[in-house]
Design an enzyme around this catalytic site. Sequence first.
Site, short mmCIF file in Angstrom:
data_model
loop_
_atom_site.label_atom_id
_atom_site.label_comp_id
_atom_site.label_asym_id
_atom_site.label_seq_id
_atom_site.Cartn_x
_atom_site.Cartn_y
_atom_site.Cartn_z
N ASP A 143 40.73 11.50 -13.45
CA ASP A 143 40.08 10.19 -13.31
C ASP A 143 38.67 10.27 -13.91
OD1 ASP A 143 39.58 7.55 -12.70
OD2 ASP A 143 39.30 7.88 -10.56
N HIS A 195 45.32 9.04 -8.01
CA HIS A 195 44.22 9.65 -7.26
C HIS A 195 44.35 9.52 -5.73
CE1 HIS A 195 43.05 5.51 -7.64
NE2 HIS A 195 42.33 5.66 -8.74
N HIS A 203 39.11 7.60 -18.52
CA HIS A 203 38.44 6.38 -18.97
C HIS A 203 37.50 6.76 -20.11
CE1 HIS A 203 39.70 4.11 -15.32
NE2 HIS A 203 39.62 5.30 -14.75
N PHE A 204 37.85 6.34 -21.32
CA PHE A 204 37.00 6.64 -22.47
C PHE A 204 36.11 5.46 -22.85
CE2 PHE A 204 39.42 10.43 -24.59
CZ PHE A 204 39.05 11.22 -23.51
#
Length: 422
Positions: free
Chosen positions: A304, A231, A62-63
Amino acid sequence: MLLIKNGRIIDPYSGRDEVADILTDDDKIIKIAENIDAHECCIVIDASGMVVAPGLIDVHVHFRDPGFTYKEDILTGAYAAARGGFTTVVCMANTNPVVDNPETLKYIMNQSKKSPINVLQAASITKGMKGNEIVDMELLKNNGAVGFTDDGYPIMNTAIVLKAMEEARRLNVPVSFHEEDPNLIKSAGVNEGIISEKLGMGGASHLAEDVMVARDCALAVSMGAKVNIQHVSSGNAVEIIRCAKKMGAFVTAEASPHHFSMTEDDVLTYGANAKMNPPLRTEADRMKIIEGLKDDTIEIIATDHAPHSSEEKEKEFSKAPSGITGLETALSVGIKYLVNGGHLSILKLLEKMTINPARLYNLNTGILKENYPADMVIFNPVESWVVNEFYSKSRNSPYYGRELQGKVKFTICRGKIVYEDK
């Protein structure tokens, strides 16, 4: 030109594990041999005592760009990835706006051109990630999306999931699923059990994960699509995935470093920096995840990577957001807990962080071979280091202040040094 000399070359694709040299020109590997003479124009790296491997690939990051760039942006996320040895990442779609349209996708791809590494983007499966209406997957694929996921949100409508799998099969792209039924979660971020009771919270039952994994594995058996279970945290879920594979399902699964190195007990020590969805579970769950990694029920290690600001994580546990950073520590956590723990060889660990994620996303990387991309990581597998700084904008990591083993010394992407440990 770049010449890497005397390194222990480990390539999971070919099974190569030997000391040799690698010569690159522009963005390609042009020669691998025992002794390559340096040209005058070469930059030479002496990799004696180090491992030279394909650049790591993380299919779950997640950027936060666009919409939440105070936590992370594409460039800071890319530099954090490079420091961790990653040369390719796949970003999730839960930005603001959501990546469910070509305009947002094009913005991200344009920003990614400035990145030192390969930043790829997944689009959402449903419009607005609301789970009600599927996106135009073909249009988004044609505009650069490499896969589809509503990560962060489970898709409760089974008909929508089935339609997404059908379209993914037609387009030959993976669909990745966040598997938690919110109806079975009393409070997110901590396992329902002894620790949640101590915190005075209801917790998130493993059943919330198990039932969703069972549904999507059952659909995958029939559909033949590339289905990725994200995940995995529940030992029961590992068993369900193993069964689905035996039935012929084209299912892959990810394990995150925190789920094979930590348990719910660590919540009492690290507080909100050990809060994530799905949560850390029991020691029995942790060991079943490791068994899944050992027998390839779980083929991929993905971080993640989920940065949050210090102000957000310093709130009381129930109000703090879920998620931790992971790119800068993933390889070292894998070495310490899986390789040094006697569970996986270094070759097997690298397989789950290079060629396997490349195969899931149909990427022409994750391989050390002549005429292939010059994407590599060079690391010292025995060097210890203390986690005390981050290239990421955020530092919400339970590994902060802890000693890990295995240190990235160089990351090379497209034939250029994008990170050097100094």
